[in-house]
Scaffold this active site. Structure first.
Site, PDB file in Angstrom:
ATOM      1  N   CYS A  75      36.449  41.743  40.225  1.00 58.78           N
ATOM      2  CA  CYS A  75      35.241  40.899  40.623  1.00 58.78           C
ATOM      3  C   CYS A  75      35.678  39.255  40.992  1.00 58.78           C
ATOM      4  O   CYS A  75      35.853  38.505  40.075  1.00 58.78           O
ATOM      5  CB  CYS A  75      34.318  40.277  39.398  1.00 58.78           C
ATOM      6  SG  CYS A  75      33.749  42.222  38.680  1.00 58.78           S
ATOM      7  N   GLY A  79      37.402  33.259  43.954  1.00 60.36           N
ATOM      8  CA  GLY A  79      38.823  33.529  44.394  1.00 60.36           C
ATOM      9  C   GLY A  79      39.979  32.675  43.737  1.00 60.36           C
ATOM     10  O   GLY A  79      41.152  32.930  44.259  1.00 60.36           O
ATOM     11  N   GLY A  80      39.407  31.549  42.706  1.00 60.81           N
ATOM     12  CA  GLY A  80      40.668  30.911  42.192  1.00 60.81           C
ATOM     13  C   GLY A  80      41.695  31.704  41.361  1.00 60.81           C
ATOM     14  O   GLY A  80      42.861  31.379  41.626  1.00 60.81           O
ATOM     15  N   CYS A 224      33.480  34.050  30.766  1.00 61.18           N
ATOM     16  CA  CYS A 224      33.086  32.558  30.478  1.00 61.18           C
ATOM     17  C   CYS A 224      31.908  32.288  29.852  1.00 61.18           C
ATOM     18  O   CYS A 224      30.780  31.569  30.053  1.00 61.18           O
ATOM     19  CB  CYS A 224      32.771  31.760  32.068  1.00 61.18           C
ATOM     20  SG  CYS A 224      31.520  32.417  33.045  1.00 61.18           S
TER      21      CYS A 224
END
Length: 296
Positions: A75, A79-80, A224
């Site tokens: 997932c 894209g970090g 998160c």
């Protein structure tokens, strides 16, 4: 990376999401600074730095992917973490970066192209990512699947999934209730009802991740959120549902132990990392991270 450095006090000029999605502009106007005035970072090492929260940085180090590894980010958008992984791998290997949203993956593709060449973006629902095969001759590794895939009009490869035992490393950061995000930390009536569903949805990703991981491979699971149903209790689910998965210690990394009496033993609590948004010693968003090895 376990210290918070005070730079000064400022006023935000944009939304939180814009900090991560916008490449230039004024994000914060400083009112006062600690010590002498600090120069702006705009234009400094352009193309060489990306903005990340501390817990997101810790994820890539926890996964510890090596050059030449075949990695799945189930997932990945925006894209970090994926890009950080590519950097730690010296852009050497193969990273399959997936997200269900085609729109998000087109945006992520452009971001990846500016930073790494080893990342292959796919619009793929990772809850349905395991392909069945009837014989050993039918089995293909991820590189073979990517090379033989057709390309859609938007430039993304058309891939339906991968076979079991395909990946050296898997990064699983599934959709969650996001209760750890700051400055937004609230629960409305609608989201409270959704909390019970979030963990069940995440388990769909887990049920695909474990078969796709090679024996001896490593997987990180992160969210998160501060919701224990999605954190400690999902770690318990993995350990009970998949005896082949062993919990590995992350006690050497920043963060706090997991919460007690939420399904994990005291030893297991100390192996996971929980970031508490009220912990002033580290001052970061709410986050949770666990790491597993597939032993058989």
């Amino acid at each position: 990376c376990d210290r918070c450095v005070f730079i000064g006090i400022g006023i935000s000029q944009c939304k939180r999401a814009d900090y991560f999605a916008t490449s230039s502009g004024t994000g914060v106007v400083m009112i006062s600074t600690a010590g002498s005035p600090q120069p702006p970072m705009n234009g400094v090492l352009e193309g060489k730095m990306i903005l990340q929260n501390l817990p997101s940085v810790v994820v890539a180090h926890a996964l510890n992917a090596q050059p030449g590894d075949v990695v799945l980010d189930m997932c990945c958008a925006p894209g970090g973490k994926t890009t950080h992984l590519a950097s730690l791998m010296n852009d050497n290997g193969l990273i399959i970066a997936c997200d269900k949203s085609r729109k998000k993956m087109i945006s992520a593709r452009d971001f990846f192209q500016a930073h790494a060449s080893c990342i292959v973006p796919l619009a793929l629902d990772s809850t349905k990512a395991v392909l069945e095969h009837k014989s050993d001759e039918e089995w293909q590794n991820p590189k073979e699947i990517i090379e033989s895939a057709s390309v859609a009009n938007d430039g993304l490869k058309d891939v339906k999934g991968f076979y079991a035992n395909s990946f050296d490393r898997i990064l699983l950061d599934p959709p969650c209730s996001a209760l750890g995000l700051r400055p937004k930390l609230q629960i409305d009536t609608r989201s409270a009802k959704e909390l019970l569903k979030a963990a069940d949805y995440q388990r769909k990703f887990i049920r695909n991740a474990v078969p796709l991981l090679k024996v001896g491979g490593r997987m990180t699971y992160s969210t998160c959120t501060i919701n224990t149903l999605e954190n400690e209790e999902n770690v318990k689910f993995i350990l009970e549902e998949f005896p082949c998965m062993r919990l590995e210690s992350l006690s050497h990394l920043p963060g706090l132990p997991g919460l007690p009496d939420k399904g994990l033993t005291e030893e297991e609590c100390h192996k996971v990392r929980r970031f508490d948004p009220t912990d002033t010693s580290i001052d970061t968003m709410g986050f949770f991270l666990a790491k597993f090895q597939k032993i058989c």
